[in-house]
Design a protein around this motif. Structure first.
Motif, short mmCIF file in Angstrom:
data_model
loop_
_atom_site.label_atom_id
_atom_site.label_comp_id
_atom_site.label_asym_id
_atom_site.label_seq_id
_atom_site.Cartn_x
_atom_site.Cartn_y
_atom_site.Cartn_z
N LEU A 93 -18.23 -6.96 128.67
CA LEU A 93 -16.91 -7.63 128.99
C LEU A 93 -17.16 -9.36 129.12
O LEU A 93 -18.48 -9.86 129.47
N SER A 94 -16.43 -10.07 128.42
CA SER A 94 -16.58 -11.52 128.65
C SER A 94 -16.09 -12.16 130.14
O SER A 94 -15.33 -11.21 130.61
N VAL A 95 -16.37 -13.29 130.21
CA VAL A 95 -15.98 -13.90 131.41
C VAL A 95 -14.38 -13.91 131.58
O VAL A 95 -13.94 -13.55 132.55
N ASP A 96 -13.76 -14.18 130.52
CA ASP A 96 -12.40 -14.11 130.32
C ASP A 96 -11.80 -12.77 130.72
O ASP A 96 -10.73 -12.51 131.38
N ASP A 97 -12.46 -11.56 130.22
CA ASP A 97 -11.95 -10.34 130.49
C ASP A 97 -12.25 -10.24 131.94
O ASP A 97 -11.31 -9.58 132.58
N MET A 108 -13.44 -11.07 124.54
CA MET A 108 -13.02 -9.70 124.24
C MET A 108 -14.06 -8.57 124.54
O MET A 108 -15.28 -9.15 124.50
N ALA A 109 -13.67 -7.52 125.12
CA ALA A 109 -14.69 -6.44 125.27
C ALA A 109 -15.40 -6.05 124.00
O ALA A 109 -14.92 -6.00 122.85
N LYS A 110 -16.62 -5.70 124.24
CA LYS A 110 -17.42 -5.22 122.93
C LYS A 110 -17.92 -4.00 123.43
O LYS A 110 -18.60 -3.75 124.39
N ILE A 111 -17.79 -2.81 122.77
CA ILE A 111 -18.54 -1.64 122.85
C ILE A 111 -19.87 -1.49 122.38
O ILE A 111 -20.02 -1.69 121.10
N LEU A 138 -12.22 -12.28 134.47
CA LEU A 138 -11.33 -12.79 135.35
C LEU A 138 -9.78 -12.40 135.18
O LEU A 138 -9.06 -12.16 136.07
N ASN A 139 -9.35 -11.91 133.98
CA ASN A 139 -8.13 -11.27 133.81
C ASN A 139 -7.95 -9.99 134.49
O ASN A 139 -6.91 -9.63 135.25
N ILE A 140 -9.09 -9.17 134.85
CA ILE A 140 -9.22 -7.91 135.82
C ILE A 140 -8.81 -8.34 137.12
O ILE A 140 -8.04 -7.59 137.77
N VAL A 141 -9.58 -9.48 137.21
CA VAL A 141 -9.41 -9.67 138.86
C VAL A 141 -7.93 -10.30 139.27
O VAL A 141 -7.41 -9.92 140.08
N ARG A 142 -7.48 -10.84 138.02
CA ARG A 142 -6.00 -11.81 138.49
C ARG A 142 -5.06 -10.35 138.24
O ARG A 142 -4.16 -10.32 139.33
N LEU A 166 -3.50 1.00 142.45
CA LEU A 166 -4.16 0.93 141.21
C LEU A 166 -3.94 2.43 140.40
O LEU A 166 -3.95 2.32 139.13
N SER A 167 -3.92 3.45 141.05
CA SER A 167 -3.96 4.84 140.08
C SER A 167 -2.61 4.81 139.37
O SER A 167 -2.49 5.47 138.38
N LYS A 168 -1.52 4.08 139.86
CA LYS A 168 -0.31 4.00 139.18
C LYS A 168 -0.18 2.87 138.12
O LYS A 168 0.92 3.08 137.30
N ASN A 169 -1.04 2.21 137.93
CA ASN A 169 -1.18 1.14 137.02
C ASN A 169 -2.13 1.11 136.32
O ASN A 169 -3.48 1.00 136.84
N ALA A 170 -2.10 1.28 135.07
CA ALA A 170 -3.30 1.17 134.00
C ALA A 170 -3.59 -0.33 133.79
O ALA A 170 -2.61 -1.16 133.40
N MET A 171 -4.78 -0.36 133.48
CA MET A 171 -5.16 -1.73 133.36
C MET A 171 -6.10 -1.64 131.79
O MET A 171 -6.87 -1.00 131.67
N PHE A 172 -5.59 -2.73 130.97
CA PHE A 172 -6.36 -2.49 129.66
C PHE A 172 -6.95 -3.79 129.27
O PHE A 172 -6.53 -4.92 129.65
#
Length: 54
Positions: free
Chosen positions: A14-18, A1-4, A20-24, A43-49
Motif C-alpha cells: 500500500l502507498s501512503v495515500d492508500d 496505488m496498491a500493488k499486488i 491515509l484513505n483507509i484511515v479516513r 465495518l462489516s456492513k460497509n466495504a472498503m476498496f
C-alpha cells in the motif's frame, strides 16, 4: 496505488495515500460507534476498496 506482489503468499503493498484513505474512511464510518461490537458491525456492513496498480 496498491500493488499486488505474487510470491508464496499474496502480498498487497500500500502507498501512503492508500493508508491515509483507509484511515479516513474508517474514521468516517465509525464516528458514531459506541463500542467494539458496534464498530465491527458498522465495518462489516460497509466495504472498503483500494485501487490496484496495474
Amino acid at each position: 496505488m496498491a500493488k499486488i506482489i505474487e510470491n508464496e503468499r499474496r502480498i498487497i503493498k500500500l502507498s501512503v495515500d492508500d493508508i491515509l484513505n483507509i484511515v479516513r474512511v474508517y474514521q468516517r464510518l465509525t464516528r458514531e460507534s459506541c463500542c467494539y461490537e458496534h464498530t465491527r458491525e458498522l465495518l462489516s456492513k460497509n466495504a472498503m476498496f483500494i485501487p490496484e496498480d496495474v
